[in-house]
Design a protein around this motif. Structure first.
Motif, short mmCIF file in Angstrom:
data_model
loop_
_atom_site.label_atom_id
_atom_site.label_comp_id
_atom_site.label_asym_id
_atom_site.label_seq_id
_atom_site.Cartn_x
_atom_site.Cartn_y
_atom_site.Cartn_z
N LYS A 152 -1.36 4.73 -10.41
CA LYS A 152 -0.12 5.51 -10.38
C LYS A 152 0.30 5.83 -8.95
CE LYS A 152 1.89 9.74 -12.17
NZ LYS A 152 1.67 10.96 -12.93
N LYS A 153 -0.67 6.11 -8.10
CA LYS A 153 -0.38 6.44 -6.70
C LYS A 153 0.24 5.24 -5.98
CE LYS A 153 -2.72 9.03 -3.09
NZ LYS A 153 -3.99 9.52 -2.61
N ASN A 154 -0.26 4.04 -6.28
CA ASN A 154 0.29 2.83 -5.67
C ASN A 154 1.76 2.64 -6.05
OD1 ASN A 154 -2.76 2.21 -6.30
ND2 ASN A 154 -2.19 1.01 -4.51
N TYR A 155 2.06 2.80 -7.34
CA TYR A 155 3.43 2.62 -7.80
C TYR A 155 4.35 3.70 -7.24
CZ TYR A 155 1.90 -1.02 -10.99
OH TYR A 155 1.39 -2.17 -11.52
N THR A 156 3.84 4.89 -7.06
CA THR A 156 4.65 5.95 -6.46
C THR A 156 5.06 5.57 -5.05
OG1 THR A 156 3.46 7.60 -7.77
CG2 THR A 156 4.69 8.40 -5.87
N PHE A 157 4.11 5.09 -4.25
CA PHE A 157 4.43 4.68 -2.89
C PHE A 157 5.34 3.45 -2.88
CE2 PHE A 157 0.75 7.29 -1.57
CZ PHE A 157 1.36 8.00 -0.55
N MET A 158 5.18 2.56 -3.86
CA MET A 158 6.07 1.40 -3.93
C MET A 158 7.51 1.82 -4.21
SD MET A 158 4.07 -1.60 -5.89
CE MET A 158 2.57 -2.30 -5.29
N PHE A 159 7.71 2.77 -5.11
CA PHE A 159 9.06 3.22 -5.41
C PHE A 159 9.67 3.98 -4.22
CE2 PHE A 159 7.74 2.90 -10.00
CZ PHE A 159 8.53 1.79 -10.25
N ILE A 160 8.85 4.73 -3.50
CA ILE A 160 9.34 5.40 -2.29
C ILE A 160 9.78 4.36 -1.27
CG2 ILE A 160 8.64 6.83 -0.32
CD1 ILE A 160 6.86 8.39 -2.28
N GLY A 161 8.97 3.32 -1.09
CA GLY A 161 9.32 2.25 -0.16
C GLY A 161 10.59 1.53 -0.57
N LEU A 162 10.74 1.26 -1.87
CA LEU A 162 11.97 0.61 -2.34
C LEU A 162 13.19 1.49 -2.10
CD1 LEU A 162 10.90 -1.08 -5.70
CD2 LEU A 162 11.71 -2.18 -3.62
N ALA A 163 13.03 2.80 -2.26
CA ALA A 163 14.15 3.71 -2.02
C ALA A 163 14.56 3.68 -0.54
CB ALA A 163 13.77 5.12 -2.45
N PHE A 164 13.57 3.67 0.36
CA PHE A 164 13.88 3.60 1.79
C PHE A 164 14.58 2.29 2.13
CE2 PHE A 164 11.06 7.17 2.57
CZ PHE A 164 11.60 7.75 3.70
#
Length: 84
Positions: free
Chosen positions: A18-30
């Protein structure tokens, strides 16, 4: 000879947590925000020069946001989800 257990089904584990996907979505937003900030600035008339294409937002801010987003993506991939 050994017997295989028939009742045991293979456990489906995800590679990322879950932590990996959270950081992936943050990166996609940036990354998405950076590309949105890069857009625009053109002129409707090709014979008229628009200095808006050289604004601080398009030259400095947007590429920096995209690079930060890619950094988040690399971190999300390399993050170990099983580490406590």
């Amino acid at each position: 000879m050994g017997k295989q257990k028939q009742n045991e089904s293979p456990k489906s584990d995800f590679i990322f947590g879950k932590k990996n996907y959270t950081f992936m979505f943050i990166g996609l937003a940036f990354i998405a925000l950076g590309f949105i900030l890069m857009s625009g600035g053109g002129s409707d008339d090709p014979n008229v020069f628009s200095p808006d294409i050289f604004s601080w937002r398009r030259i400095r801010l947007a590429p920096t946001l995209v690079l930060i987003g890619f950094g988040f993506q690399v971190y999300a991939i390399l993050l170990n989800p099983n580490k406590e």
